[in-house]
Design a protein around this motif. Structure first.
Motif, short mmCIF file in Angstrom:
data_model
loop_
_atom_site.label_atom_id
_atom_site.label_comp_id
_atom_site.label_asym_id
_atom_site.label_seq_id
_atom_site.Cartn_x
_atom_site.Cartn_y
_atom_site.Cartn_z
N LEU A 137 0.83 -1.20 0.00
CA LEU A 137 0.00 0.00 0.00
C LEU A 137 0.86 1.25 0.00
CD1 LEU A 137 -2.55 -1.10 2.75
CD2 LEU A 137 -2.78 -1.38 0.26
N HIS A 142 -7.20 3.10 2.43
CA HIS A 142 -7.43 1.92 1.59
C HIS A 142 -8.51 1.02 2.19
CE1 HIS A 142 -3.42 3.22 0.30
NE2 HIS A 142 -3.62 2.55 -0.80
N LEU A 164 -7.11 -4.57 -3.46
CA LEU A 164 -6.73 -3.54 -2.50
C LEU A 164 -6.95 -2.20 -3.18
CD1 LEU A 164 -3.43 -5.20 -1.24
CD2 LEU A 164 -5.79 -5.61 -0.48
N LYS A 166 -7.39 2.01 -3.22
CA LYS A 166 -7.16 3.32 -2.61
C LYS A 166 -8.42 4.16 -2.78
CE LYS A 166 -4.18 7.40 -2.70
NZ LYS A 166 -2.96 8.03 -3.27
N ARG A 167 -8.92 4.67 -1.68
CA ARG A 167 -10.17 5.43 -1.73
C ARG A 167 -9.95 6.78 -2.41
NH1 ARG A 167 -14.68 4.53 1.15
NH2 ARG A 167 -13.57 3.21 2.66
N ALA A 224 -5.01 -0.56 -6.12
CA ALA A 224 -3.65 -0.31 -5.63
C ALA A 224 -2.83 -1.58 -5.55
CB ALA A 224 -3.71 0.36 -4.24
#
Length: 231
Positions: A137, A142, A164, A166-167, A224
């Motif tokens: 990350l 996240h 995964l 990433k917002r 991500a």
């Protein structure tokens, strides 16, 4: 005042953090201090924590931060020079010969149900936590989604993988995003914009692109990384 073992452990943690930025594992601490079991390490860490010398970082497995050193400690590394009274000497710590494990630093991120890599399905069905190596990350917030379907198989994203994410609510053309469609369904696709419309492209020739109006699609994040379990 710290005991000799507490002093040794505190110095060992500090040296490892300075060298690699990653706190040592319990096994490495056990070997470095010649302890018979990891329970002895737990007791030493708890004692140092209670006295305000270290703290455990939240949501990270075995991640420690040194808050302060004993008053008699210096910034110089411990040396093996003999002292007049051996009972008052803090013995130098033997650094282990194994390399630090990158996966030692683990972050727990929210796991929000399943997301379709094919036809859109309802996302965010619930929430639990998923431990993820921090190395996977970058910066930012996240979360994780379990992938359902095979429409992104040519991008290496398989059914059962953990995406995964990433917002973010913005993304560039060609990025793989979590797209919320009509406020109720979510899907994992390549994002494209053309002729005033939004196109969500699969990575599987068996599926057709999905085309929506710009007000029908909301970017919820962008890919991500991936986690995959082998059974």
């Amino acid at each position: 005042m710290l005991t000799r073992k507490q002093h040794e452990l505190l110095r060992f943690i500090q040296v490892r953090l300075e060298e690699s930025g990653i706190s040592p594992s319990f096994e490495e601490m056990k070997e470095a201090l010649d302890l018979k079991s990891k329970s002895g390490v737990h007791r030493l860490i708890s004692a140092l924590e209670e006295r305000g010398f270290i703290r455990r970082l939240p949501n990270r497995a075995r991640a420690l931060e040194v808050l302060r050193q004993p008053e008699d400690a210096t910034s110089k590394p411990a040396r093996s020079t003999p002292a007049a009274n051996s009972n008052d000497t803090v013995a130098p710590v033997r650094a282990p010969q194994i390399a630090p494990a990158p996966a030692n630093d683990v972050i727990e991120i929210p796991l929000h149900g399943r997301i379709a890599a094919g036809v859109p399905i309802e996302a965010f069905e619930g929430q639990s936590m998923l431990p993820v190596p921090a190395a996977l990350l970058g910066s930012g917030e996240h979360y994780a989604l379990e992938v359902s379907g095979d429409s992104m198989i040519d991008a290496g994203i398989l059914d059962g993988d953990f995406a995964l994410v990433k917002r973010t609510n913005t993304a560039r053309d060609g990025e793989i995003v979590v797209a919320l469609v009509r406020g109720a369904e979510a899907t994992l696709k390549y994002l494209r914009r053309e002729a005033g419309m939004v196109r969500l492209d699969p990575a599987n020739a068996a599926y057709e692109p999905q085309i929506y109006g710009p007000d029908e699609v909301e970017v919820q994040g962008k890919l991500a990384g991936l986690l995959r379990r082998y059974h």
